[in-house]
Design an enzyme around this catalytic site. Structure first.
Site, PDB file in Angstrom:
ATOM      1  N   HIS A  99      47.408  32.743  38.470  1.00 19.32           N
ATOM      2  CA  HIS A  99      47.659  34.436  38.002  1.00 19.32           C
ATOM      3  C   HIS A  99      46.140  34.641  37.357  1.00 19.32           C
ATOM      4  O   HIS A  99      45.362  33.459  36.924  1.00 19.32           O
ATOM      5  CB  HIS A  99      48.570  34.001  36.948  1.00 19.32           C
ATOM      6  N   HIS A 148      50.789  28.087  38.573  1.00 19.93           N
ATOM      7  CA  HIS A 148      50.927  29.471  39.556  1.00 19.93           C
ATOM      8  C   HIS A 148      49.789  30.240  39.441  1.00 19.93           C
ATOM      9  O   HIS A 148      49.490  30.637  38.425  1.00 19.93           O
ATOM     10  CB  HIS A 148      52.189  30.240  39.365  1.00 19.93           C
ATOM     11  N   GLN A 160      42.314  30.751  35.396  1.00 19.42           N
ATOM     12  CA  GLN A 160      42.016  29.502  34.887  1.00 19.42           C
ATOM     13  C   GLN A 160      42.558  28.547  36.081  1.00 19.42           C
ATOM     14  O   GLN A 160      43.904  28.464  36.122  1.00 19.42           O
ATOM     15  CB  GLN A 160      42.840  29.106  33.557  1.00 19.42           C
ATOM     16  N   HIS A 193      44.208  37.019  34.266  1.00 17.52           N
ATOM     17  CA  HIS A 193      44.540  37.571  33.073  1.00 17.52           C
ATOM     18  C   HIS A 193      43.643  38.749  33.123  1.00 17.52           C
ATOM     19  O   HIS A 193      42.507  38.685  33.407  1.00 17.52           O
ATOM     20  CB  HIS A 193      44.242  36.752  31.795  1.00 17.52           C
TER      21      HIS A 193
END
Length: 449
Positions: free
Chosen positions: A401, A399, A388, A403
């Protein structure tokens, strides 16, 4: 730590039960190959009796001959009688042997200067051809050498060989003056660097120790340097002073100027501890200067007590199951499905486009490995991999990241529901997991890295 600080011709006592004990040998090779082998055989045998798991021999371990044509004629191939004798010796003693420099036949006019590693079964585990050749004239120090007149330069930094004492990076003598090579070997996963040498006496006093200690400090590796010593002919003399340097740059064992060997323990927990407490690899600015190797760094040690910045939040060390130089993988406090984990860069940046090229490469290589691992653990062949990237895309932690969510048939009636679940993560009724739950999952995952 018990360390013998000088050489002996014969050891009568061992260090006792000590893991990863090595022996670093010092010899005075001549142009008599049979005599040289017998001298080395005695050292290897005595070192093995002392408990050494791996024995290191210097450059030109087979012979030193000043006449170019005679030297060429004396050379052998790797399947010749000399290497066969060393292989049989290693097998009979059950010990690893590093033959630091062997004159290997290459062409009708050139040889290779080859570092050969033989395992405890007598098999050749690795070999390296010296890439930096010593073509130096120093009249003030009585040095006039042109190694390239006989030796063909190698063209490859060899991946460190996995041995009984750790991952050993192979180099030879003059290579120690090139820190780029040391860094490349460390980037390829070396715990230990080796510099078997026939170091000229004229520069030994001023350069030998300081170069080797520097290579240890900058790479946070052990450095092992076995050496030729004494006079080999009327015109050739070697410095000696074989030594072992720990990752802090401390000389923990050293020979003087006589043939013999010295024992030292290799403590890989020290390597990991030093790299964790002074994480040079995390501080390197690969966006400004390049890595020396295209091979990713190995996985780094994780301290459960550590904390990692994750946007405005904190990831606890016990959540992290894998750390690379530039990225981390960790267990999730809210899982939309079992096995839902996260991968993020260590540097706190909001958007994927904010990362430099090395960070992007490191991040997605780790994503690839983590995906394979969670799919295996959760017995599935599918996964949703989601970023996202920005607030309007549903990002709630500023930050970058990724998933990684293992998927099974029917886990959502509509596959796209998983994206809606992630979009509403903060409002979700999914309960937060306890520290113990996340720590236990991380322990299971760590075994795969």
């Amino acid at each position: 730590m018990r360390v013998i600080k000088r050489c002996y011709s014969v050891y009568k006592n061992t260090f006792g039960d000590m893991d990863n004990l090595i022996a670093v040998c010092q010899v005075s090779s001549t142009n008599d190959k049979a005599k040289n082998f017998q001298a080395c055989k005695t050292l290897i045998t005595n070192a093995q009796k002392c408990g050494a798991k791996m024995v290191f021999l210097p450059e030109s371990v087979d012979y030193i001959e000043e006449d170019r044509q005679k030297s060429f004629d004396m050379a052998e191939s790797l399947d010749g009688p000399l290497i066969s004798d060393y292989r049989a010796l290693a097998k009979s003693l059950g010990v690893w042997v590093s033959l630091g420099g062997f004159h290997e036949k290459f062409s009708d006019t050139k040889l290779y200067n080859t570092h050969v590693v033989i395992d405890d079964r007598g098999e050749i585990a690795s070999k390296y051809h010296k890439i930096h050749l010593y073509d130096v004239e120093l009249p003030s120090r009585n040095i006039n050498a042109k190694e390239s007149s006989l030796i063909e330069a190698g063209s490859e930094i060899v991946t460190p060989v996995h041995t009984a004492i750790g991952n050993v990076g192979l180099a030879i003598c003059y290579d120690m003056r090139f820190p780029q090579m040391a860094m490349a070997l460390a980037e390829k996963g070396a715990d230990i660097l080796t510099y078997p040498s026939a170091f000229f006496f004229g520069t030994g006093a001023i350069h030998w120790e300081v170069l080797l200690r520097s290579r240890a400090i900058e790479t946070q590796c052990y450095v092992i340097a076995s050496a030729q010593t004494g006079s080999h002919s009327s015109s050739r003399k070697s410095w000696g002073h074989s030594l072992v340097v720990d990752p802090l740059g401390t000389v923990i064992a050293q020979c003087s100027d006589e043939p013999g060997f010295v024992l030292a323990p290799i403590d890989l927990t020290l390597v990991n501890s030093i790299r964790a407490t002074m994480p040079l690899v995390n501080h390197r600015r690969y966006g400004i200067y390049p890595k020396m190797s295209s091979t990713p760094w190995p996985y780094l040690p994780i301290q459960d007590s550590s904390e990692y910045k994750f946007g405005a939040s904190t990831v606890k060390g016990f959540q992290v199951f894998c750390q690379t130089p530039l990225s981390m993988a960790f267990t999730n406090i809210k899982c939309v499905l079992p096995g839902h984990v996260l991968v993020a860069p260590l540097r706190s940046m909001e958007k994927l486009s904010d990362l430099n090229e090395d960070e992007v490469k490191d991040l997605f290589l780790l994503v690839q490995k983590v995906e394979k691992t969670v799919e295996t653990l959760h017995n599935t062949k599918s996964a949703s991999i989601v970023i996202q990237d920005g607030e309007d895309a549903g990002q709630t932690i500023k930050h970058v990241h990724v998933h990684i969510i293992p998927r099974k048939q029917g886990d959502y009636l509509d596959n796209d529901d998983i994206y809606r679940e992630l979009q509403n993560e903060r409002k979700s009724t999914i309960p937060k997991r306890s520290d113990d739950e996340m720590a236990q999952e991380a322990l299971v995952l760590r075994k795969h890295f």
